[in-house]
Write a protein that holds these residues in place. Structure first.
Motif, PDB file in Angstrom:
ATOM      1  N   SER A  78     -25.713 -98.596   7.627  1.00  0.00           N
ATOM      2  CA  SER A  78     -26.602 -98.067   6.581  1.00  0.00           C
ATOM      3  C   SER A  78     -26.032 -98.124   5.172  1.00  0.00           C
ATOM      4  CB  SER A  78     -26.942 -96.609   6.891  1.00  0.00           C
ATOM      5  OG  SER A  78     -25.789 -95.781   6.719  1.00  0.00           O
ATOM      6  N   GLY A  79     -24.724 -98.069   5.055  1.00  0.00           N
ATOM      7  CA  GLY A  79     -24.103 -98.015   3.738  1.00  0.00           C
ATOM      8  C   GLY A  79     -24.143 -96.636   3.100  1.00  0.00           C
ATOM      9  N   VAL A  80     -24.498 -95.601   3.865  1.00  0.00           N
ATOM     10  CA  VAL A  80     -24.522 -94.228   3.340  1.00  0.00           C
ATOM     11  C   VAL A  80     -23.644 -93.333   4.205  1.00  0.00           C
ATOM     12  CG1 VAL A  80     -26.846 -94.449   2.350  1.00  0.00           C
ATOM     13  CG2 VAL A  80     -26.572 -93.507   4.654  1.00  0.00           C
ATOM     14  N   GLN A  81     -23.220 -92.227   3.607  1.00  0.00           N
ATOM     15  CA  GLN A  81     -22.403 -91.256   4.338  1.00  0.00           C
ATOM     16  C   GLN A  81     -23.288 -90.459   5.294  1.00  0.00           C
ATOM     17  OE1 GLN A  81     -20.584 -88.230   1.907  1.00  0.00           O
ATOM     18  NE2 GLN A  81     -19.209 -87.585   3.528  1.00  0.00           N
ATOM     19  N   VAL A  82     -22.812 -90.266   6.508  1.00  0.00           N
ATOM     20  CA  VAL A  82     -23.497 -89.459   7.511  1.00  0.00           C
ATOM     21  C   VAL A  82     -22.889 -88.069   7.486  1.00  0.00           C
ATOM     22  CG1 VAL A  82     -23.881 -89.153   9.987  1.00  0.00           C
ATOM     23  CG2 VAL A  82     -24.152 -91.409   8.942  1.00  0.00           C
ATOM     24  N   ARG A  83     -23.720 -87.071   7.181  1.00  0.00           N
ATOM     25  CA  ARG A  83     -23.230 -85.703   7.028  1.00  0.00           C
ATOM     26  C   ARG A  83     -23.647 -84.787   8.180  1.00  0.00           C
ATOM     27  NH1 ARG A  83     -25.508 -83.151   2.864  1.00  0.00           N
ATOM     28  NH2 ARG A  83     -23.716 -81.816   2.641  1.00  0.00           N
ATOM     29  N   GLY A  84     -24.732 -85.126   8.880  1.00  0.00           N
ATOM     30  CA  GLY A  84     -25.287 -84.242   9.893  1.00  0.00           C
ATOM     31  C   GLY A  84     -25.114 -84.748  11.305  1.00  0.00           C
ATOM     32  N   TYR A  85     -25.217 -83.812  12.243  1.00  0.00           N
ATOM     33  CA  TYR A  85     -25.074 -84.116  13.665  1.00  0.00           C
ATOM     34  C   TYR A  85     -25.988 -83.199  14.466  1.00  0.00           C
ATOM     35  CZ  TYR A  85     -23.099 -84.364  18.360  1.00  0.00           C
ATOM     36  OH  TYR A  85     -22.939 -84.518  19.712  1.00  0.00           O
ATOM     37  N   ARG A  86     -26.637 -83.756  15.470  1.00  0.00           N
ATOM     38  CA  ARG A  86     -27.386 -82.949  16.446  1.00  0.00           C
ATOM     39  C   ARG A  86     -26.890 -83.313  17.832  1.00  0.00           C
ATOM     40  NH1 ARG A  86     -33.444 -82.204  15.921  1.00  0.00           N
ATOM     41  NH2 ARG A  86     -32.673 -80.453  14.728  1.00  0.00           N
ATOM     42  N   ALA A  87     -26.423 -82.319  18.562  1.00  0.00           N
ATOM     43  CA  ALA A  87     -25.942 -82.554  19.919  1.00  0.00           C
ATOM     44  C   ALA A  87     -27.110 -82.898  20.838  1.00  0.00           C
ATOM     45  CB  ALA A  87     -25.223 -81.309  20.448  1.00  0.00           C
ATOM     46  N   HIS A 108     -18.317 -84.197   9.070  1.00  0.00           N
ATOM     47  CA  HIS A 108     -19.704 -83.748   9.102  1.00  0.00           C
ATOM     48  C   HIS A 108     -19.825 -82.449   8.298  1.00  0.00           C
ATOM     49  CE1 HIS A 108     -19.447 -86.433  12.575  1.00  0.00           C
ATOM     50  NE2 HIS A 108     -20.741 -86.627  12.402  1.00  0.00           N
ATOM     51  N   ALA A 109     -20.923 -82.271   7.609  1.00  0.00           N
ATOM     52  CA  ALA A 109     -21.139 -81.075   6.787  1.00  0.00           C
ATOM     53  C   ALA A 109     -21.992 -80.038   7.502  1.00  0.00           C
ATOM     54  CB  ALA A 109     -21.810 -81.455   5.469  1.00  0.00           C
ATOM     55  N   TYR A 110     -22.806 -80.493   8.444  1.00  0.00           N
ATOM     56  CA  TYR A 110     -23.661 -79.542   9.163  1.00  0.00           C
ATOM     57  C   TYR A 110     -23.987 -80.067  10.559  1.00  0.00           C
ATOM     58  CZ  TYR A 110     -27.781 -82.472   8.498  1.00  0.00           C
ATOM     59  OH  TYR A 110     -28.681 -83.503   8.548  1.00  0.00           O
ATOM     60  N   SER A 111     -24.451 -79.137  11.371  1.00  0.00           N
ATOM     61  CA  SER A 111     -24.897 -79.430  12.727  1.00  0.00           C
ATOM     62  C   SER A 111     -26.247 -78.748  12.932  1.00  0.00           C
ATOM     63  CB  SER A 111     -23.875 -78.866  13.723  1.00  0.00           C
ATOM     64  OG  SER A 111     -24.397 -78.824  15.029  1.00  0.00           O
ATOM     65  N   SER A 112     -27.045 -79.329  13.794  1.00  0.00           N
ATOM     66  CA  SER A 112     -28.289 -78.687  14.228  1.00  0.00           C
ATOM     67  C   SER A 112     -28.319 -78.798  15.745  1.00  0.00           C
ATOM     68  CB  SER A 112     -29.503 -79.375  13.594  1.00  0.00           C
ATOM     69  OG  SER A 112     -30.695 -78.683  13.943  1.00  0.00           O
ATOM     70  N   SER A 113     -27.379 -78.106  16.377  1.00  0.00           N
ATOM     71  CA  SER A 113     -27.083 -78.323  17.794  1.00  0.00           C
ATOM     72  C   SER A 113     -27.183 -77.087  18.662  1.00  0.00           C
ATOM     73  CB  SER A 113     -25.664 -78.888  17.930  1.00  0.00           C
ATOM     74  OG  SER A 113     -25.518 -80.080  17.203  1.00  0.00           O
ATOM     75  N   ILE A 114     -27.423 -75.941  18.069  1.00  0.00           N
ATOM     76  CA  ILE A 114     -27.501 -74.697  18.835  1.00  0.00           C
ATOM     77  C   ILE A 114     -28.946 -74.224  18.820  1.00  0.00           C
ATOM     78  CG2 ILE A 114     -26.795 -72.268  18.918  1.00  0.00           C
ATOM     79  CD1 ILE A 114     -24.100 -73.135  17.737  1.00  0.00           C
ATOM     80  N   TYR A 115     -29.498 -74.020  20.010  1.00  0.00           N
ATOM     81  CA  TYR A 115     -30.874 -73.535  20.123  1.00  0.00           C
ATOM     82  C   TYR A 115     -30.779 -72.073  20.569  1.00  0.00           C
ATOM     83  CZ  TYR A 115     -35.840 -74.841  20.489  1.00  0.00           C
ATOM     84  OH  TYR A 115     -37.185 -74.998  20.285  1.00  0.00           O
ATOM     85  N   PRO A 116     -31.172 -71.140  19.710  1.00  0.00           N
ATOM     86  CA  PRO A 116     -31.008 -69.714  20.043  1.00  0.00           C
ATOM     87  C   PRO A 116     -32.085 -69.189  21.002  1.00  0.00           C
ATOM     88  CG  PRO A 116     -31.859 -69.938  17.815  1.00  0.00           C
ATOM     89  CD  PRO A 116     -31.628 -71.326  18.337  1.00  0.00           C
TER      90      PRO A 116
END
Length: 190
Positions: A78-87, A108-116
Motif C-alpha cells: 500500500s505504501g502507507v503505515q498500518v496502525r490498527g489491528y483486529r484479532a 500498532h497504535a490501536y486494536s479492535s480485538s476485544i468484544y465485551p
C-alpha cells in the motif's frame, strides 16, 4: 473477495463514506491492486493477521511473527503505515492480554480485538464497552459496540448478529448507545 470488496468501495464512494478495512496478509499478497484501491480512495488500511488464525493459538513469539509479517506485507503493497489491528474472531481476552503489548511493540497504535460480551467462543464481558487502555501506556483498544440491557452487554456492532437479528432491533440498539451512552457506534461486516 476482489469483486465484493469492490462493490463495497463503490457504495462508500457513492455516499462519500470512509471506513477502516482490516485486511488479511494473504489477501494483500494475492490482490495487491485491491489494497492499493482501498488506500487510494481514502480508507484506512489495518491488519487482520496473516491468515485469520486465532490469537489464542499463538505463543507471544508466534503472534509477534504473524503481526510483523502482515504489517510488512500491507505496508509494502500500500505504501502507507498500518496502525490498527483486529484479532480474528475477537480472540484477545483476559487470558492473552500480552497480545496488546506485542501490538504496541510492533508499531500498532490501536486494536479492535476485544468484544465485551459473553460468548462461548470469544468475548471478555468485563471489558469496558467503549475505547480504553489496559494501562496508561498501552495501545488504545476500540471494542465493537454493545448495548447494556440490565447487567449484560449485548452485541449491536454487526457481524453474524446483524444477519440473525432484524434490522429494526439493530437500529434501536445503536440509537440507544448514541442517545443514552452518548457514544458513537462501531459497526463491522465481512
Amino acid at each position: 473477495v476482489e469483486f465484493n470488496t469492490g462493490r463495497v468501495l463503490d457504495l462508500f464512494a457513492a455516499q462519500g463514506r470512509f471506513a477502516t478495512f482490516f485486511v488479511l496478509g494473504w489477501i494483500a499478497e494475492r490482490h495487491p491492486a485491491l489494497v492499493r484501491r482501498i488506500v487510494a480512495e481514502g480508507h484506512e488500511l489495518a491488519s487482520h493477521g496473516y491468515d485469520h488464525a486465532s490469537v489464542q493459538r499463538f505463543t507471544p513469539e508466534q503472534f509477534r511473527e504473524d503481526v510483523t509479517r502482515t504489517k510488512a506485507i500491507l505496508e509494502a503493497v500500500s505504501g502507507v503505515q498500518v496502525r490498527g489491528y483486529r484479532a480474528p474472531s475477537y480472540s484477545i481476552n483476559a487470558h492473552n492480554l500480552w497480545a496488546l503489548e506485542v501490538l504496541a511493540e510492533t508499531g500498532h497504535a490501536y486494536s479492535s480485538s476485544i468484544y465485551p460480551i459473553r460468548h462461548d467462543l470469544y468475548g471478555m464481558p468485563e471489558a469496558p464497552r467503549f475505547p480504553f487502555r489496559i494501562r496508561p501506556d498501552a495501545i488504545l483498544e476500540i471494542p465493537v459496540t454493545t448495548v447494556k440491557l440490565g447487567r449484560r452487554n449485548y452485541p449491536c456492532g454487526g457481524g453474524g448478529y446483524f444477519r440473525l437479528l432484524p434490522y429494526g432491533t439493530f437500529r434501536w440498539m445503536l440509537r440507544r448507545v448514541n442517545e443514552q451512552d452518548g457514544q458513537s457506534g462501531l459497526f463491522y461486516f465481512h
